[in-house]
Design a protein around this motif. Structure first.
Motif, short mmCIF file in Angstrom:
data_model
loop_
_atom_site.label_atom_id
_atom_site.label_comp_id
_atom_site.label_asym_id
_atom_site.label_seq_id
_atom_site.Cartn_x
_atom_site.Cartn_y
_atom_site.Cartn_z
N MET A 462 -29.28 31.43 -11.67
CA MET A 462 -28.24 30.56 -11.61
C MET A 462 -27.93 30.24 -10.18
N PRO A 463 -27.80 29.05 -9.80
CA PRO A 463 -26.96 28.58 -8.64
C PRO A 463 -25.86 29.10 -8.33
N GLN A 464 -25.57 29.41 -7.35
CA GLN A 464 -23.95 29.88 -7.15
C GLN A 464 -23.31 28.34 -7.13
N GLY A 465 -22.27 28.13 -7.62
CA GLY A 465 -21.64 26.71 -7.80
C GLY A 465 -22.02 25.94 -9.15
N ALA A 469 -22.86 22.27 -7.54
CA ALA A 469 -23.65 22.61 -6.37
C ALA A 469 -24.87 21.84 -6.38
N LEU A 470 -25.52 21.67 -7.44
CA LEU A 470 -26.88 20.92 -7.25
C LEU A 470 -26.56 19.52 -7.35
N ASN A 471 -25.69 18.92 -7.77
CA ASN A 471 -25.22 17.39 -7.61
C ASN A 471 -24.70 17.22 -6.09
N SER A 472 -24.00 18.06 -5.72
CA SER A 472 -23.42 17.61 -4.54
C SER A 472 -23.71 18.23 -3.17
N GLN A 473 -24.31 19.44 -3.43
CA GLN A 473 -24.85 20.23 -1.82
C GLN A 473 -26.05 19.68 -1.50
N ASP A 474 -26.24 19.87 -0.29
CA ASP A 474 -27.45 19.82 0.36
C ASP A 474 -28.47 21.18 -0.19
N GLU A 503 -28.74 22.03 -19.06
CA GLU A 503 -28.75 20.80 -18.29
C GLU A 503 -28.95 21.28 -16.79
N THR A 504 -28.45 22.45 -16.46
CA THR A 504 -28.41 22.99 -15.18
C THR A 504 -29.81 23.38 -14.94
N MET A 505 -30.50 23.69 -16.08
CA MET A 505 -31.86 24.16 -15.71
C MET A 505 -32.75 23.20 -15.24
N VAL A 506 -32.50 21.92 -16.11
CA VAL A 506 -33.23 20.60 -15.81
C VAL A 506 -32.85 20.25 -14.36
N ARG A 507 -31.90 20.18 -13.92
CA ARG A 507 -31.32 19.56 -12.59
C ARG A 507 -31.97 20.45 -11.65
N ALA A 508 -31.74 21.88 -11.77
CA ALA A 508 -32.62 22.72 -10.55
C ALA A 508 -34.20 22.33 -10.77
N PHE A 509 -34.58 21.97 -11.57
CA PHE A 509 -36.08 21.69 -11.60
C PHE A 509 -36.37 20.46 -10.97
N GLU A 510 -35.29 19.29 -11.44
CA GLU A 510 -35.38 17.94 -10.80
C GLU A 510 -35.68 17.80 -9.45
N LEU A 511 -34.74 18.70 -8.73
CA LEU A 511 -34.62 18.68 -7.35
C LEU A 511 -35.79 19.13 -6.73
N THR A 512 -36.94 19.86 -7.32
CA THR A 512 -38.19 20.34 -6.66
C THR A 512 -39.12 19.05 -7.32
N GLY A 513 -38.81 18.18 -7.79
CA GLY A 513 -39.75 16.92 -8.26
C GLY A 513 -40.27 17.12 -9.53
N LYS A 514 -39.81 18.06 -10.50
CA LYS A 514 -40.17 17.91 -11.74
C LYS A 514 -39.34 17.01 -12.69
N SER A 515 -39.92 16.42 -13.71
CA SER A 515 -39.01 15.41 -14.59
C SER A 515 -38.43 16.44 -15.63
N ARG A 516 -37.43 15.78 -16.46
CA ARG A 516 -36.94 16.59 -17.64
C ARG A 516 -38.15 16.85 -18.47
N ASP A 517 -39.09 15.90 -18.70
CA ASP A 517 -40.17 15.77 -19.64
C ASP A 517 -40.96 17.19 -19.38
N GLU A 518 -41.22 17.33 -17.87
CA GLU A 518 -42.21 18.32 -17.44
C GLU A 518 -41.56 19.68 -17.85
N VAL A 519 -40.18 19.65 -17.75
CA VAL A 519 -39.46 20.98 -17.59
C VAL A 519 -39.35 21.41 -19.23
N GLU A 520 -39.30 20.51 -20.04
CA GLU A 520 -39.38 20.76 -21.64
C GLU A 520 -40.63 21.02 -21.96
N GLU A 521 -41.69 20.39 -21.45
CA GLU A 521 -43.23 21.03 -21.84
C GLU A 521 -43.55 22.17 -21.20
#
Length: 597
Positions: A462-465, A469-474, A503-521
């Motif tokens: 879990m990211p702090q925030g 935090a995932l949406n607004s922080q560097d 949704e937090t899990m998907v967003r965390a992976f999106e910042l590394t370049g993975k899509s929602r579909d890839e996370v679900e798969e």
């Protein structure tokens, strides 16, 4: 006399109270000595040694003369008290010896590939090929026994804390994250593969979603990694644990006493700290140059950039002026009381060591007669030298070493210099286990090769925030609810509070370049589970092998593992890995295409 076929007692059992009894013992001929007519054999089994004696009057004498090292024998004889001068107080059976009346050879041994008596060094390839002989040696045998006792203590400690042991699958799905998987081809599903688990991470989280609350397991983990001294190739074991409805403080407060107790039970006189300091990752890097610091070393680094900015020591001053991110760190080498003062010769050795590590050198100042000495002291002048001495709390006989540059580029070397200085001065307290938690790890790091943000540690944390935090922080400034346990410079555990919100899990992976579909798969089981009511949960995995290695005081995991592989990830005893028969490959629908290396 017992009617048992092989023994009435073990070889570690007989004492003065057994004097006069007729006994039966079985074991290995550990050491054979001829004392002018009397033959002595130290008979060994799992439990200990008993000295047995045969004189020329015994009907067994002729047979005993043929016995050689590591023959397995059964003897019947009479227990007698040793002469006072011959008593061995270091041996539980040292007050007695057994006079042989009858002997049976149970198994003869060929000439040994390595000696069992004496525990001397021997080539590793021979030790591993003949591991069944190597394991008879006293230290290694004792280490393996201690390992079983440590694991039993872990199970007891976890059970007392209300945890239950649940088994998780060995054949599972391949994970795209972490180390390389071992793949297992499926015969029933041609062209498809299982993977051996790198860790039970997803399964233990699914157990929390399923409502089991407190899980643990002594879990086998499999990673196709290159071998290292502190990590076995192929497989290792961890004390895996997970808890529901907890904060990270709950995990620390639960596991600190469990692991402390294990070290205390096996410390053998060494000190163990009951309270573990909680050191933020950033602090650990700046103070110790490592996220797994050896706290037995009292040296703590400090930033001293201001004393060099604008100084006469142009090598540092020029870098500070040219780049605002450049810092100078000091490694203060405070000497032991009453020891020989640290002088130029010691400092020059440190400098030469640094050059051997590929560095331009290691600047220094050493103090004597109330003054700082060395080229740096001359260049920065008395006032700055005195300010450095005051800040670092140094006295005559002490020294300080300096590194300069961007910290992210030099901190590892600075940490190694801290270790080198502490070791060579002799200030590391080897008679204790220094345990701590390293906390507040960065969630992400920059992958220079891929030119993208990637997870620094565990992608399921879990990211702090949270999602804000995932949406607004560097991303590179986000911390995680993530922590390691460290002992004497070794990471012994890693853990986190998990990210259980889909949704937090998907967003965390999106910042590394993975899509929602890839996370679900790729993480479908976990992602799907989080849609159906997942409790907040967290846990950790403690390295069983590393903990046992520290407790046994050895430097290599092969010294605490019964049947390890060699440095090339081969099992020399069983001859694995080995080629598969053509019939096996056909059944698995596999055709080989081996590339020449």
């Amino acid at each position: 006399m017992t009617s048992h076929r092989y023994r009435s007692h073990t070889c570690g059992e007989l004492t003065a109270q057994n004097a006069g009894q007729t006994v039966r013992l079985s074991g290995w001929a550990h050491r054979i000595r001829d004392h002018g007519g009397l033959l002595f054999i130290d008979l060994r089994d799992h439990y200990g040694l008993t000295q047995i004696v045969v004189d020329p009057d015994s009907p067994a004498f002729a047979a005993v003369e043929h016995v050689r090292s590591e023959w397995v024998i059964r003897i019947d004889g009479e227990v007698k008290l040793r002469d006072a001068a011959a008593v061995n107080p270091n041996l539980p059976t040292g007050a007695i010896e057994v006079f042989i009346r009858e002997i049976e050879i149970l198994s003869a041994a060929r000439e040994l590939p390595l000696p069992v008596f004496g525990d001397q060094e021997y080539p590793e390839d021979v030790r591993l090929k003949y591991r069944f002989v190597d394991l008879r040696r006293e230290k290694l045998h004792a280490n393996i026994v201690k390992r079983t006792k440590v694991i039993a203590a872990m199970r007891n400690g976890m059970t007392e804390q209300g945890f239950a042991e649940y088994s998780t699958p060995i054949l599972t799905a391949s994970s795209p994250e972490g180390a390389r998987d071992f793949l297992v081809p499926s015969r029933i599903h041609p062209g498809k593969f299982f993977a051996l688990p790198q860790a039970p991470q997803q399964y233990k989280q699914l157990l929390m979603v399923a409502g089991f609350d407190r899980y643990f397991q002594i879990a086998p983990c499999f990673r196709d990694e290159d071998p290292r001294a502190d990590r076995l190739p192929g497989e290792f074991y961890q004390l895996d644990m997970e808890m529901s409805f907890v904060t990270q403080e709950d995990v620390w407060n639960t596991m600190t006493p469990v692991i402390t107790s294990i070290f205390e039970q096996f410390a053998d006189g060494k000190k163990v700290n009951k309270e573990w300091p909680r050191i933020p990752y950033d602090t650990a890097i700046r103070k110790y140059g490592s996220d797994k610091p050896d706290l037995r070393n009292p040296i703590e680094m400090q930033a001293v950039t201001e004393h060099f900015a604008g100084s006469g020591f142009k090598v540092f001053a020029g870098q500070i002026e040219a780049d605002a991110k450049v810092e100078v760190w000091a490694i203060p080498a405070k000497n032991k009381a009453g020891a020989e003062p640290i002088g130029r010769a010691f400092c020059d050795r440190m400098n030469a060591w640094a050059q051997g590590e590929g560095q331009p050198g290691l600047g220094y100042i050493f103090f004597k007669d109330g003054q700082g000495s060395g080229p740096i002291a001359k260049n920065i002048g008395e006032e700055r030298t005195a300010a450095l001495k005051a800040q670092l709390g140094l006295d005559d006989g002490d020294a300080v070493f300096f590194v300069c540059g961007r910290p992210e580029k030099f901190y590892k070397f600075a940490g190694e210099a801290r270790t080198k200085a502490g070791t060579d001065i002799g200030v590391i307290d080897t008679e204790r286990f220094a345990l701590c938690w390293i906390v507040d790890f960065p969630f992400y790091e920059w992958d220079e090769e891929e030119k993208r943000v990637d997870f620094a540690h565990n992608p399921f944390s879990m990211p702090q925030g949270g999602i804000d935090a995932l949406n607004s922080q560097d991303p590179l400034t986000i911390k995680a609810y993530q922590y390691d346990a460290v002992c004497n410079g070794y990471e012994i555990a890693s853990g986190s509070i998990r990210n259980q919100l889909p949704e937090t899990m998907v967003r965390a992976f999106e910042l590394t370049g993975k899509s929602r579909d890839e996370v679900e798969e790729q993480f479908g089981g976990l992602y799907r589970a989080f849609q159906y009511g997942a409790p907040p949960h967290g846990g950790a995995a403690f390295g069983v092998d590393r903990i046992v290695m520290l407790i046994c005081g050895v430097q290599n995991l092969r010294e605490i593992t019964a049947f390890p592989m060699n440095q090339q990830a081969e099992d020399l005893l069983m001859g694995a890995p080995s080629p598969a028969a053509p019939k096996q490959l056909r059944e698995l629908s596999i055709r080989l295409n081996v590339q020449d290396k």
